[in-house]
Enzyme design. Sequence first.
Site, PDB file in Angstrom:
ATOM      1  CD  GLU A  78      -3.001  -1.211   2.531  1.00 46.43           C
ATOM      2  OE1 GLU A  78      -3.853  -1.542   2.331  1.00 46.43           O
ATOM      3  OE2 GLU A  78      -2.449  -0.799   3.315  1.00 46.43           O
ATOM      4  CB  VAL A  79       3.846   2.293  -1.867  1.00 47.13           C
ATOM      5  CG1 VAL A  79       4.789   3.545  -1.724  1.00 47.13           C
ATOM      6  CG2 VAL A  79       4.542   0.999  -1.229  1.00 47.13           C
TER       7      VAL A  79
END
Length: 743
Positions: A385-386
């Site tokens: 989840e960058v």
Amino acid sequence: MHSNLFLVAWRRRLPILLIATFLILLSLWTWAIFHSTTFYSPPSANNRISSSVVKVGSSGNVGYFAKIQKLISQANKVIQRNRKQESTEGFFNFPSFDNDPGSILSTVQPAASTNVKFLKQFTKTQKRKRNYNQLPLESYLFEEERLKILQSQQQQQQQGTRQLEEDRAMEYENILSSSERQSQYEHELHKMGVPVIAGIGPGGPQPPAERLVHLDMKGAPPKLSFLKRLLPIIKTLGATGLLIEYEDMFPYTGSIQALAAKNAYEENELKDFLESAMMHGLTIMPLIQTFGHLEFALKLQGFEHLREVLDSPQSICPSRKVTMSFLEQLLTQIIEFHLKVAQEFSNKNNFAGAAGSTGGGGGGGRDGSNGSYKSFTHIHIGCDEVARMGECDDCRHYTRNKLFLSHVTSVANFIRSKWNQLNVVIWDDMLREMTLSELVESNIGHYVEPMVWVYALDIYHYISPQLWDTYAKIFHTAWAASAFKGAFGESLMLPPVPQHLENNLRWMAVIAKEGKRFSKGFRGLALTGWQRYDHFAVLCELLPASIPSLLTSLSTVSKGYFEPNPKENDILKVLECPFQLNNRHSSTVWLDLTPSIHHCQLFFTCAYPGGNVYKYVHSLFEKLTEINNYLVHVRDQSAWMSDYNVRHNFTSTLRVRDLTAHNDRFIYELTAMGRKAYVIMRDIFDEHTISELVEQKIYPLVLKLKTHSDEGQYLLQRNVWPQRPLPYTRDFGDFIEDIKKVN
């Protein structure tokens, strides 16, 4: 002459009596010897006991007791039959063992000068006239032995009955076809409220080789003493290792010491915990975020320059040189600490650990060439989840996928070059939208192993068969990640056990099917247990309140299916229950997960670490639900204390008193619940975590109740009211003027 003889005999009466007595005794002794081996047989064929002559030696005989026991057993059988019908004249009638203070042995009379005892027959009349107070001592000789025999027979009969039931059940299952057996298995699951997954059951696919339990420290970090109590439990249920996400709870030192929280674990207590885990045969996989979810570091003053964008501390910029320097310090401290603990433990317990290339000690796992236990083989570098990537001036020159792959391979290369015995794991979600050519070009399969995480029920909705095929072409192996808490709501207090169980069961089917694509199959599965959705989020389910979900899911993935038989399900091995459960065919459901059940009675009744917190959170949830419904009714649904009534100070005072009557009671109950939280949880959490829970769950409702009471007092002060229509309030008047201007 006769009188003379009589006179002489009378004068010599004593010698004559002695001679006569001697002759009589000699005759009796000779008769007894002659008949000592003869068995007495009664004349009747029915209602009799086969009489026996029991030989008793002067020093006792082992065979004597065996024959007595056999005699008692035979007598009991005859007595049971005699009770069912009236005795007939001419047949033998024997005393009952249950009603007669003596036994059949009370009829045994001793013969003079012998060691032989005979059974004496009694008629119905004689039995009625017997004086039990005059029974010989021999009557009670074997009474205690008889009771022991009867108790032993009763126990053997009960055990035999249970064994017969189990044998019949086993025989019944053996004659069933595989389809019938699966149908019966699914019927039992339906009865318990356990999800049914096609192909998953006894005789189905094997469970994953590695089963990791995720410990998320960034939410509400439990005391390590409590976590140590969980180790033997999860080991018994089939766990093989721990996935530990420290975040700010690790005791950092040096230039990154500021990353450690004020209540971070001490180095010595953390070492003791890790050694305890290794003592239970559990491997350790540290999880260190190295791209996204670095809020715990990037939020701090002095580290903001590492952010991708200044207004968000979520992700680090991969293009700056200082980034890699920071991550190398972060990784080095955690890896070296674990390698040192592993090496010391290995030396202390004579395990042969793999030597680190530059400063490392023992490795981990169970796949060493010498078959030794190894505790540290993998390091997880996060990278999920960058959200903010490719936005700064340096990163805009590259595509998001290229930036991600380049950064991951750089971090993994640093680890592999310095500690070549370690394998690197990453979350897979950032890889899902990438093309096969991008993945091949980056050579990422040479550096990392993906951990594919899906917590929803439909796994294939997120990981399609085509994506599995792509992963299999890039990676030799993969990990799966399910969840036992922290996946179905950001602020839940209790995990939905059936949903988590179904997620894990569906993963069993996926692993069995898709594992064949990888040359080395699936390496294992991690059961994640998030305590926050990210560093800034409020708490979700606490770990102790989620133990029932963990026990249910872990025992299932360790077998590869859910076992409905309580005697074979490992859950009951770790619970202290005040009752015993029967086999699977019992009408009583020992684990009820049906949607209509608010909580599982098994986990309410039995004891286990965290059980009191589980019960407390249930009661707290019910109380909060009750008060929330009350506030909705008196504020939002009521026609007399709505925001309109309060703004205009216009309402019925009679109604106000009714609508505020329960406020004080609810405030008192919430205060008591808050006080109880400290009592229940002080052995599990520190004061800061307990206070955070109270502030997030209890205190807001206390404020709402107090505000509602204050509003009630305000409304009760008025005793005259204006005519309708009521004038506008100042704020609403301005709003109306704005509306009129638009029109």
